[in-house]
Design a protein around this motif. Structure first.
Motif, PDB file in Angstrom:
ATOM      1  N   GLY A 141     -14.824   3.696  -2.934  1.00 21.42           N
ATOM      2  CA  GLY A 141     -13.715   4.172  -3.739  1.00 21.42           C
ATOM      3  C   GLY A 141     -14.179   4.780  -5.049  1.00 21.42           C
ATOM      4  O   GLY A 141     -13.656   5.813  -5.486  1.00 21.42           O
ATOM      5  N   TYR A 175       0.831  -1.202   0.000  1.00 26.58           N
ATOM      6  CA  TYR A 175       0.000   0.000   0.000  1.00 26.58           C
ATOM      7  C   TYR A 175       0.871   1.260   0.000  1.00 26.58           C
ATOM      8  O   TYR A 175       0.636   2.196  -0.765  1.00 26.58           O
ATOM      9  CB  TYR A 175      -0.909  -0.020   1.224  1.00 26.58           C
ATOM     10  CG  TYR A 175      -1.746   1.225   1.406  1.00 26.58           C
ATOM     11  CD1 TYR A 175      -2.962   1.364   0.762  1.00 26.58           C
ATOM     12  CD2 TYR A 175      -1.322   2.260   2.245  1.00 26.58           C
ATOM     13  CE1 TYR A 175      -3.747   2.500   0.936  1.00 26.58           C
ATOM     14  CE2 TYR A 175      -2.085   3.390   2.412  1.00 26.58           C
ATOM     15  CZ  TYR A 175      -3.292   3.506   1.760  1.00 26.58           C
ATOM     16  OH  TYR A 175      -4.046   4.644   1.930  1.00 26.58           O
ATOM     17  N   ALA A 235     -10.190   0.596  -4.577  1.00 30.20           N
ATOM     18  CA  ALA A 235     -10.479   1.661  -3.600  1.00 30.20           C
ATOM     19  C   ALA A 235      -9.894   2.978  -4.098  1.00 30.20           C
ATOM     20  O   ALA A 235     -10.466   4.043  -3.866  1.00 30.20           O
ATOM     21  CB  ALA A 235      -9.912   1.298  -2.235  1.00 30.20           C
ATOM     22  N   LEU A 273     -14.906  -1.240  -0.194  1.00 30.39           N
ATOM     23  CA  LEU A 273     -13.850  -0.399  -0.739  1.00 30.39           C
ATOM     24  C   LEU A 273     -14.145  -0.013  -2.181  1.00 30.39           C
ATOM     25  O   LEU A 273     -13.934   1.130  -2.584  1.00 30.39           O
ATOM     26  CB  LEU A 273     -12.507  -1.133  -0.662  1.00 30.39           C
ATOM     27  CG  LEU A 273     -11.982  -1.383   0.749  1.00 30.39           C
ATOM     28  CD1 LEU A 273     -10.770  -2.310   0.704  1.00 30.39           C
ATOM     29  CD2 LEU A 273     -11.624  -0.076   1.427  1.00 30.39           C
ATOM     30  N   GLU A 303      -9.510   5.881   3.356  1.00 28.98           N
ATOM     31  CA  GLU A 303      -8.161   5.403   3.639  1.00 28.98           C
ATOM     32  C   GLU A 303      -8.130   4.566   4.913  1.00 28.98           C
ATOM     33  O   GLU A 303      -7.508   3.499   4.960  1.00 28.98           O
ATOM     34  CB  GLU A 303      -7.203   6.588   3.770  1.00 28.98           C
ATOM     35  CG  GLU A 303      -5.757   6.179   4.014  1.00 28.98           C
ATOM     36  CD  GLU A 303      -4.826   7.372   4.067  1.00 28.98           C
ATOM     37  OE1 GLU A 303      -3.618   7.185   3.820  1.00 28.98           O
ATOM     38  OE2 GLU A 303      -5.289   8.494   4.344  1.00 28.98           O
ATOM     39  N   THR A 305     -10.609   2.937   6.222  1.00 29.69           N
ATOM     40  CA  THR A 305     -11.315   1.692   5.919  1.00 29.69           C
ATOM     41  C   THR A 305     -10.410   0.716   5.182  1.00 29.69           C
ATOM     42  O   THR A 305     -10.397  -0.491   5.472  1.00 29.69           O
ATOM     43  CB  THR A 305     -12.576   1.977   5.080  1.00 29.69           C
ATOM     44  OG1 THR A 305     -13.426   2.868   5.797  1.00 29.69           O
ATOM     45  CG2 THR A 305     -13.342   0.697   4.783  1.00 29.69           C
ATOM     46  N   GLN A 306      -9.624   1.226   4.234  1.00 27.35           N
ATOM     47  CA  GLN A 306      -8.715   0.335   3.508  1.00 27.35           C
ATOM     48  C   GLN A 306      -7.610  -0.188   4.419  1.00 27.35           C
ATOM     49  O   GLN A 306      -7.254  -1.370   4.348  1.00 27.35           O
ATOM     50  CB  GLN A 306      -8.099   1.035   2.300  1.00 27.35           C
ATOM     51  CG  GLN A 306      -7.167   0.102   1.519  1.00 27.35           C
ATOM     52  CD  GLN A 306      -6.919   0.538   0.102  1.00 27.35           C
ATOM     53  OE1 GLN A 306      -7.069   1.701  -0.231  1.00 27.35           O
ATOM     54  NE2 GLN A 306      -6.524  -0.397  -0.752  1.00 27.35           N
ATOM     55  N   SER A 309     -14.005  -6.126   0.404  1.00 26.38           N
ATOM     56  CA  SER A 309     -13.516  -5.477  -0.807  1.00 26.38           C
ATOM     57  C   SER A 309     -14.638  -4.754  -1.535  1.00 26.38           C
ATOM     58  O   SER A 309     -14.396  -3.761  -2.233  1.00 26.38           O
ATOM     59  CB  SER A 309     -12.868  -6.506  -1.738  1.00 26.38           C
ATOM     60  OG  SER A 309     -13.824  -7.476  -2.154  1.00 26.38           O
ATOM     61  N   PHE A 347     -10.589  -4.730  -4.164  1.00 23.28           N
ATOM     62  CA  PHE A 347      -9.737  -4.223  -3.089  1.00 23.28           C
ATOM     63  C   PHE A 347      -8.822  -3.141  -3.642  1.00 23.28           C
ATOM     64  O   PHE A 347      -8.663  -2.068  -3.059  1.00 23.28           O
ATOM     65  CB  PHE A 347      -8.918  -5.379  -2.520  1.00 23.28           C
ATOM     66  CG  PHE A 347      -8.196  -5.059  -1.243  1.00 23.28           C
ATOM     67  CD1 PHE A 347      -8.769  -5.334  -0.024  1.00 23.28           C
ATOM     68  CD2 PHE A 347      -6.929  -4.498  -1.265  1.00 23.28           C
ATOM     69  CE1 PHE A 347      -8.107  -5.044   1.162  1.00 23.28           C
ATOM     70  CE2 PHE A 347      -6.254  -4.203  -0.099  1.00 23.28           C
ATOM     71  CZ  PHE A 347      -6.853  -4.481   1.122  1.00 23.28           C
ATOM     72  N   ASP A 348      -8.236  -3.407  -4.810  1.00 22.87           N
ATOM     73  CA  ASP A 348      -7.343  -2.432  -5.444  1.00 22.87           C
ATOM     74  C   ASP A 348      -8.107  -1.209  -5.934  1.00 22.87           C
ATOM     75  O   ASP A 348      -7.551  -0.110  -6.024  1.00 22.87           O
ATOM     76  CB  ASP A 348      -6.601  -3.073  -6.617  1.00 22.87           C
ATOM     77  CG  ASP A 348      -5.656  -4.184  -6.174  1.00 22.87           C
ATOM     78  OD1 ASP A 348      -5.225  -4.153  -5.008  1.00 22.87           O
ATOM     79  OD2 ASP A 348      -5.366  -5.079  -6.981  1.00 22.87           O
TER      80      ASP A 348
END
Length: 398
Positions: A323, A73, A247, A319, A294, A296-297, A316, A244-245
């Protein structure tokens, strides 16, 4: 929850900054900062410069750095802010993890080094004209004939297919069972006879996506990942990683900071835009949303570190949902800065060699296309409606 980074995290961040400063190709950094498109060769070169310590998100045994999720990250956040972040297709983030988690030894030995060296550009062949949000309704069929599958069907909205060397597809291998149970995960050389790629122009003027047609395409049985008819399980794992990515914390941060920088240079009458109370209210609202996303991630990263590899995390979807909304809000903030300068449109191929007196600030030319493309954020990787359904079922138990 402890929201402070440790000394080790801060030391790692400094190491990343030094690495990026020493290894980023200057011309690629300039083009990224100006919002210019990179060629496939430039993306490959930029990717290799980022992979000098290994693929940032992979385990060491497969050519990765072995970094923790938090280190990954931090690396992506710094690479985006530098800027240096490029992605050579969907190899690193999507198909690579599926191959090293579910693929056989031969697939790992062949495909993973080529992804790690930015040799093969991968695109994702999931959505179809009648199977977008309802992905399990896909109709592209792979029928086994001897030592090959013969694939027929159509995929649509395939990102960067015009760049791709390979496409990983969900295909129907058993039409006689429940729709989720007859799907397989297949790797297809996009240059194979019978594959046709037809680019689609989007509202931002670009050709980021394509239709892909399969007409009697022969694919070796060895290109099946995992077990036949178990592709839905692998797809859920992949989509969980993709969401997930998606976000997009780093992306939205980058755009918010860019908006602040430009607002300090933009005047409305005798007053700078950044000094106007209405604009500052918009910035404050976005900052609150972005900080909440942020946190949350980071919480999801902490939880994911404790999960078994290959297990889908329904968080995910939270997010991805938030996101997308924050990414769109950041694009709207940029639009508030550019104002009426959104009207002229200068294509990338002209912007790169523009030598005429400009009718607008050079930086303004890319902002409207960014805004228009951001409208798709709440659709790709699973629409917001689908994410809400997953959250209701898997997290809230409704």
């Amino acid at each position: 929850m402890d929201l402070l980074f440790t000394e080790g995290d801060l030391t790692f961040r400094e190491e990343v900054r030094r690495f990026l400063n020493d290894n980023t190709i200057p011309d690629i950094r300039r083009k990224l900062a100006e919002g210019l498109k990179l060629s496939k060769d430039e993306v490959a070169a930029g990717t290799r410069s980022l992979y000098k310590k290994g693929v940032p998100t992979w385990p060491q045994e497969y050519g990765g750095t072995g970094w923790t999720l938090l280190q990954q990250y931090i690396f992506e956040e710094e690479a985006r802010a530098f800027p240096a972040l490029v992605k050579f297709g969907m190899g690193e983030d999507l198909v690579g993890p599926v191959i090293y988690t579910f693929g056989d030894l031969a697939q790992k030995r062949y495909y993973l080094p080529r992804i790690a060296n930015a040799t093969d550009w991968w695109c994702q062949g999931f959505s179809e004209p009648e199977a977008g949000s309802d992905l399990a309704s896909l109709k592209t069929r792979a029928a086994q004939h001897g030592d090959h599958y013969v694939v027929d069907g159509q995929k649509i909205w395939i990102s960067s297919a015009h760049y791709a060397d390979w496409i990983f597809c969900l295909v129907r291998t058993n039409p006689d069972v429940k729709k989720h149970q007859g799907i397989s995960f297949l790797l297809i050389d996009i240059k194979s006879p019978g594959v046709t790629v037809r680019p689609i122009q989007l509202i931002n003027g670009g050709y980021e996506v394509s239709e892909v047609f399969f007409d009697d395409v022969r694919v070796p049985l060895a290109n099946l990942v995992g077990e036949k008819n178990k592709g839905w399980m692998y797809a859920k794992y992949l989509l969980s990683k993709e969401r997930f990515d998606d976000a997009g914390v780093g992306l939205s941060k980058e755009r918010m900071l860019r908006a602040l920088e430009l607002a300090a240079q933009t005047y409305v009458g005798d007053e700078r835009l950044i000094d106007q109370s209405s604009f500052r209210e918009k910035v404050a609202e976005l900052e609150v949303q972005l900080k909440a996303l942020e946190i949350t991630q980071l919480r999801a990263i902490a939880n994911a570190s404790k999960q078994q590899q290959g297990v889908q995390d329904p968080a995910s979807s939270i997010l991805k949902l938030r996101g997308s909304e924050v990414e769109q809000a950041a694009a709207e903030l940029l639009m508030a800065v550019i104002g009426p300068n959104t009207l002229p449109y200068i294509p990338d191929e002209e912007l790169g060699s523009w030598n005429e007196p400009s009718i607008l600030p050079r930086w303004a030319a890319k902002i409207a296309p960014i805004y228009f493309y951001s409208r798709a954020a709440s659709i790709y990787s699973g629409s917001s409606e689908i994410q809400k359904n997953i959250i209701a079922k898997a997290i809230l138990g409704l």
